[in-house]
Write an enzyme that holds these catalytic residues in place. Structure first.
Site, PDB file in Angstrom:
ATOM      1  N   GLN A 136       0.845  -1.147  -0.074  1.00  0.00           N
ATOM      2  CA  GLN A 136       0.210   0.117  -0.289  1.00  0.00           C
ATOM      3  C   GLN A 136       0.730   1.388   0.148  1.00  0.00           C
ATOM      4  O   GLN A 136       2.142   1.281   0.214  1.00  0.00           O
ATOM      5  CB  GLN A 136      -0.841   0.080   1.351  1.00  0.00           C
ATOM      6  CG  GLN A 136      -0.148  -0.159   2.510  1.00  0.00           C
ATOM      7  CD  GLN A 136      -0.837  -0.678   3.627  1.00  0.00           C
ATOM      8  OE1 GLN A 136      -2.177  -0.203   3.725  1.00  0.00           O
ATOM      9  NE2 GLN A 136      -0.282  -1.185   4.683  1.00  0.00           N
ATOM     10  N   TYR A 177     -11.677   8.656  19.601  1.00  0.00           N
ATOM     11  CA  TYR A 177     -11.893   7.429  18.941  1.00  0.00           C
ATOM     12  C   TYR A 177     -11.413   6.217  19.671  1.00  0.00           C
ATOM     13  O   TYR A 177     -12.190   5.235  19.691  1.00  0.00           O
ATOM     14  CB  TYR A 177     -11.294   7.371  17.389  1.00  0.00           C
ATOM     15  CG  TYR A 177     -11.329   6.285  16.697  1.00  0.00           C
ATOM     16  CD1 TYR A 177     -12.511   5.941  15.811  1.00  0.00           C
ATOM     17  CD2 TYR A 177     -10.593   5.284  16.500  1.00  0.00           C
ATOM     18  CE1 TYR A 177     -12.629   4.626  15.081  1.00  0.00           C
ATOM     19  CE2 TYR A 177     -10.355   4.360  15.811  1.00  0.00           C
ATOM     20  CZ  TYR A 177     -11.647   3.836  15.223  1.00  0.00           C
ATOM     21  OH  TYR A 177     -11.425   2.558  14.470  1.00  0.00           O
ATOM     22  N   ASP A 202      -1.531   1.822  13.860  1.00  0.00           N
ATOM     23  CA  ASP A 202      -1.144   3.154  14.189  1.00  0.00           C
ATOM     24  C   ASP A 202      -0.645   2.820  15.771  1.00  0.00           C
ATOM     25  O   ASP A 202       0.038   3.824  16.256  1.00  0.00           O
ATOM     26  CB  ASP A 202      -2.207   4.203  14.138  1.00  0.00           C
ATOM     27  CG  ASP A 202      -3.512   3.715  14.814  1.00  0.00           C
ATOM     28  OD1 ASP A 202      -3.440   3.809  15.861  1.00  0.00           O
ATOM     29  OD2 ASP A 202      -4.545   3.470  14.044  1.00  0.00           O
ATOM     30  N   ASP A 225      -1.445 -11.444   8.234  1.00  0.00           N
ATOM     31  CA  ASP A 225      -2.614 -11.307   7.748  1.00  0.00           C
ATOM     32  C   ASP A 225      -3.696 -11.967   8.922  1.00  0.00           C
ATOM     33  O   ASP A 225      -3.334 -13.166   9.451  1.00  0.00           O
ATOM     34  CB  ASP A 225      -2.909 -12.308   6.503  1.00  0.00           C
ATOM     35  CG  ASP A 225      -4.289 -11.925   5.891  1.00  0.00           C
ATOM     36  OD1 ASP A 225      -5.203 -11.726   6.542  1.00  0.00           O
ATOM     37  OD2 ASP A 225      -4.453 -12.065   4.729  1.00  0.00           O
ATOM     38  N   CYS A 226      -4.540 -11.274   9.285  1.00  0.00           N
ATOM     39  CA  CYS A 226      -5.330 -11.465  10.508  1.00  0.00           C
ATOM     40  C   CYS A 226      -6.176 -12.910  10.109  1.00  0.00           C
ATOM     41  O   CYS A 226      -6.499 -13.472  11.216  1.00  0.00           O
ATOM     42  CB  CYS A 226      -6.304 -10.397  11.032  1.00  0.00           C
ATOM     43  SG  CYS A 226      -7.521 -10.093   9.867  1.00  0.00           S
ATOM     44  N   ASP A 267     -10.319  -3.077  14.707  1.00  0.00           N
ATOM     45  CA  ASP A 267     -10.135  -1.906  13.950  1.00  0.00           C
ATOM     46  C   ASP A 267      -9.551  -1.797  12.599  1.00  0.00           C
ATOM     47  O   ASP A 267      -8.721  -1.222  12.332  1.00  0.00           O
ATOM     48  CB  ASP A 267      -8.869  -1.346  14.873  1.00  0.00           C
ATOM     49  CG  ASP A 267      -8.810   0.242  14.637  1.00  0.00           C
ATOM     50  OD1 ASP A 267      -9.790   0.970  14.387  1.00  0.00           O
ATOM     51  OD2 ASP A 267      -7.770   0.775  14.908  1.00  0.00           O
TER      52      ASP A 267
END
Length: 307
Positions: free
Chosen positions: A138, A167, A191, A247-248, A268
């Site tokens: 990305q 948030y 993040d 990768d989840c 999230d």
């Protein structure tokens, strides 16, 4: 201009023509019997205006100018003021609504316009490109906003700003949850904001794993988003947490097979869709898969939080 009555296209054109002609603009008129007029006015410096007159009572004026200095903006405002005054004289109180939109600046050194996940366009007060790199997965940008601090943007999707603690607190349960001694699984959260806040609450273990997260996101955030992530991204393992750059989906399947269970699962992951249109079926299938797998690793009395 939105009118209370049908527009007399020819009368509107004749009324507004002198305003553009005074600017030394060359006029080209296109008209269609049932669809009104499109008139273009072009100035020698390349600036131009489009006047679109719809018979049902909508009159649109679009201006494009190469002048971004104060004088150029004043000239545009003066021209629009003249158009507005002339329309009010012509229509005699039958204008339902006048709406003047702010100018969009194109081709700027710094891009200030970013779409939301549901297709709205937001203009930020961005004044600096802090980080801009392409990973194998990305594009990663971190931009500075005077109002919001540094903002993380992944492939055009605005993720989180340094000011977005509210948030993070909301997706953790708004201070109503006790994470002491608990097993927590975070999906996404690259993040580091959720991880940083939960680690403060003395959990037993927090595992953070995400789809489409990569090491370059971690590297960018730990350097330029420290108000959000603190020091938790400096190492991928701590006393009560671990960060998996994987990768989840395979991880969730593995945990389900192993019978590993969590007190909390916090989803999230980015860009949750708001439409159920057919072309987004694959996205919804992905969300269903994540939810289904999350339930398989959630304790009977556990809690699942998501955006």
């Amino acid at each position: 201009f939105s009118l209370n009555l049908a527009a007399d296209c020819n009368a509107v054109l004749k009324a507004l023509q002198p305003i553009f002609q005074e600017q030394g603009m060359t006029e080209t008129v296109h008209n269609w019997e049932d669809h009104g007029y499109l008139v273009t006015y072009i100035k020698k410096n390349g600036s131009f205006a489009n006047l679109r007159i719809h018979p049902h009572g909508l009159v649109l004026v679009d201006l494009q100018s190469y002048n971004d200095d104060m004088k150029g903006r004043e000239e545009v405002d003066q021209l629009l003021n003249k158009v507005e005054d002339r329309m009010k004289e012509l229509i005699h109180g039958n204008i339902k609504r006048v709406k003047r939109l702010p100018a969009i600046l194109r081709g700027g050194v710094i891009d200030r316009y970013w779409p939301t996940a549901d297709g709205r366009l937001v203009e930020y007060d961005i004044d600096e490109v802090v980080y801009d790199e392409d990973s194998p997965f990305q594009n990663i940008k971190i931009l500075h906003s005077k109002q919001f601090g540094n903002i993380l943007i992944l492939s055009g999707d605005v993720n989180l700003a340094e000011s977005d603690l509210a948030y993070t607190q909301a997706i953790m349960g708004s201070g109503k949850e006790d994470y002491t001694g608990k097993e927590v699984l975070i999906l996404g959260g690259g993040d580091g904001g959720i991880l940083y806040e939960i680690v403060k609450l003395k959990p037993k273990m927090v595992t953070m794993v995400a789809s489409n997260i990569d090491q370059m996101v971690i590297d960018g955030c730990k350097k330029y988003m420290r108000k959000t992530c603190g020091d938790v991204l400096d190492n991928l393992k701590g006393d009560c947490y671990q960060v998996l750059i994987e990768d989840c989906i395979p991880v969730l399947k593995r945990y389900a097979k192993e019978g590993r269970m969590f007190d909390y699962v916090i989803n999230d992951l980015t860009a949750v869709p708001i439409s159920t249109s057919p072309e987004e079926d694959s996205t919804w299938e992905f969300l269903r898969l994540i939810l289904d797998l999350s339930m398989k690793v959630l304790k009977q009395d556990g809690k699942y939080f998501t955006q």
